[in-house]
Design a protein around this motif. Structure first.
Motif, PDB file in Angstrom:
ATOM      1  N   ILE A 111       0.836  -1.205   0.000  1.00  0.00           N
ATOM      2  CA  ILE A 111       0.000   0.000   0.000  1.00  0.00           C
ATOM      3  C   ILE A 111       0.872   1.257   0.000  1.00  0.00           C
ATOM      4  O   ILE A 111       0.570   2.240  -0.684  1.00  0.00           O
ATOM      5  N   LYS A 112       1.989   1.200   0.738  1.00  0.00           N
ATOM      6  CA  LYS A 112       2.854   2.372   0.870  1.00  0.00           C
ATOM      7  C   LYS A 112       3.652   2.649  -0.395  1.00  0.00           C
ATOM      8  O   LYS A 112       3.778   3.798  -0.839  1.00  0.00           O
ATOM      9  N   TYR A 113       4.206   1.574  -0.995  1.00  0.00           N
ATOM     10  CA  TYR A 113       5.157   1.765  -2.093  1.00  0.00           C
ATOM     11  C   TYR A 113       4.576   1.527  -3.484  1.00  0.00           C
ATOM     12  O   TYR A 113       5.264   1.808  -4.468  1.00  0.00           O
ATOM     13  N   LEU A 114       3.364   1.008  -3.592  1.00  0.00           N
ATOM     14  CA  LEU A 114       2.791   0.743  -4.904  1.00  0.00           C
ATOM     15  C   LEU A 114       2.678   2.001  -5.765  1.00  0.00           C
ATOM     16  O   LEU A 114       3.041   1.970  -6.952  1.00  0.00           O
ATOM     17  N   PRO A 115       2.201   3.141  -5.220  1.00  0.00           N
ATOM     18  CA  PRO A 115       2.149   4.356  -6.064  1.00  0.00           C
ATOM     19  C   PRO A 115       3.519   4.779  -6.579  1.00  0.00           C
ATOM     20  O   PRO A 115       3.642   5.202  -7.731  1.00  0.00           O
ATOM     21  N   ILE A 116       4.567   4.645  -5.733  1.00  0.00           N
ATOM     22  CA  ILE A 116       5.924   4.994  -6.169  1.00  0.00           C
ATOM     23  C   ILE A 116       6.375   4.049  -7.278  1.00  0.00           C
ATOM     24  O   ILE A 116       6.958   4.475  -8.285  1.00  0.00           O
ATOM     25  N   TYR A 117       6.097   2.762  -7.094  1.00  0.00           N
ATOM     26  CA  TYR A 117       6.480   1.749  -8.098  1.00  0.00           C
ATOM     27  C   TYR A 117       5.789   2.030  -9.427  1.00  0.00           C
ATOM     28  O   TYR A 117       6.431   1.993 -10.492  1.00  0.00           O
ATOM     29  N   GLN A 118       4.509   2.330  -9.383  1.00  0.00           N
ATOM     30  CA  GLN A 118       3.772   2.620 -10.615  1.00  0.00           C
ATOM     31  C   GLN A 118       4.289   3.885 -11.289  1.00  0.00           C
ATOM     32  O   GLN A 118       4.374   3.951 -12.524  1.00  0.00           O
ATOM     33  N   ARG A 119       4.655   4.888 -10.485  1.00  0.00           N
ATOM     34  CA  ARG A 119       5.179   6.125 -11.057  1.00  0.00           C
ATOM     35  C   ARG A 119       6.524   5.879 -11.740  1.00  0.00           C
ATOM     36  O   ARG A 119       6.789   6.427 -12.823  1.00  0.00           O
ATOM     37  N   LEU A 120       7.374   5.045 -11.147  1.00  0.00           N
ATOM     38  CA  LEU A 120       8.664   4.725 -11.765  1.00  0.00           C
ATOM     39  C   LEU A 120       8.489   3.952 -13.064  1.00  0.00           C
ATOM     40  O   LEU A 120       9.278   4.118 -14.006  1.00  0.00           O
ATOM     41  N   ILE A 121       7.464   3.112 -13.129  1.00  0.00           N
ATOM     42  CA  ILE A 121       7.175   2.415 -14.385  1.00  0.00           C
ATOM     43  C   ILE A 121       6.752   3.412 -15.455  1.00  0.00           C
ATOM     44  O   ILE A 121       7.210   3.368 -16.606  1.00  0.00           O
ATOM     45  N   GLN A 122       5.869   4.348 -15.078  1.00  0.00           N
ATOM     46  CA  GLN A 122       5.408   5.360 -16.029  1.00  0.00           C
ATOM     47  C   GLN A 122       6.563   6.242 -16.511  1.00  0.00           C
ATOM     48  O   GLN A 122       6.589   6.670 -17.665  1.00  0.00           O
TER      49      GLN A 122
END
Length: 205
Positions: free
Chosen positions: A68-79
């Motif tokens: 929950i904490k790091y998923l948004p960061i991970y998705q942003r790095l993919i983008q």
């Protein structure tokens, strides 16, 4: 007191019964000890299983919180193109757009093959592996600010991670002031384009 043969005959059955009772008692005690030992082992196994289940439950809760904490960061790095396959076409498009917008002299570039890479301040990126592709740039310039402008614009318009590794500036011709806008300097630079890819079995190559 001396026992006769008849006395021993009369005592044979009670003695045999006593012997059977003693053997039975020993057997019961042995069985009870074995049964108690088995129960103790089963109890210990159940306690271990309970501790493991609690540990897995706690671990799953921590993993859920981490996701929950790091998923948004991970998705942003993919983008942004930092995680996954390289986006070389986007790099080249960014260079062309900057060249046209800032009216720079012609840019020559080449991109080497992607290869595993390591950085001292990224000691263990597992379960990912760090890769880099070296881009070589050659830029004729009117003054030193042209290469700074190019790198600054590239950093602002291209979200993928890159590091300027080396840049050599040489002067063209004499020190006289040109009568027209012609290149007086030439910059030869190398950029490291970085990306993360998931390792097979979580092991770095």
């Amino acid at each position: 007191m001396n026992l006769t043969r008849q006395d021993w005959i009369r005592l044979a059955l009670p003695l045999l019964a006593l012997l059977v009772a003693i053997i039975f008692a020993i057997g019961m005690v042995s069985y009870a000890q074995t049964y108690s030992h088995d129960l103790d082992q089963k109890r210990q196994q159940q306690e271990q299983q309970l501790m493991q289940a609690r540990s897995r439950l706690q671990s799953s809760g921590q993993e859920r919180e981490s996701i929950i904490k790091y998923l948004p960061i991970y998705q942003r790095l993919i983008q942004q193109g930092f995680i996954g396959e390289e986006r070389r076409i986007e790099w080249v498009d960014a260079l062309r757009n900057i060249h046209q917008r800032e009216h720079l002299f012609g840019i020559r570039y080449s991109i080497g093959a992607q290869a595993p890479y390591s950085l001292s301040y990224i000691a263990n990126p597992a379960p990912f592996s760090l890769y880099r592709s070296v881009m070589t740039l050659e830029l004729p310039m009117l003054h030193e600010g042209d290469i700074l402008l190019l790198l600054d614009q590239l950093r602002q318009t291209q979200p993928a991670a890159f590091l300027p590794r080396d840049c050599i500036i040489t002067r063209n011709g004499t020190l006289t002031v040109p009568l027209s806008l012609t290149p007086t300097l030439n910059a030869a630079c190398e950029l490291d384009w970085l990306s993360l890819r998931e390792s097979e079995n979580g092991v770095k190559p």
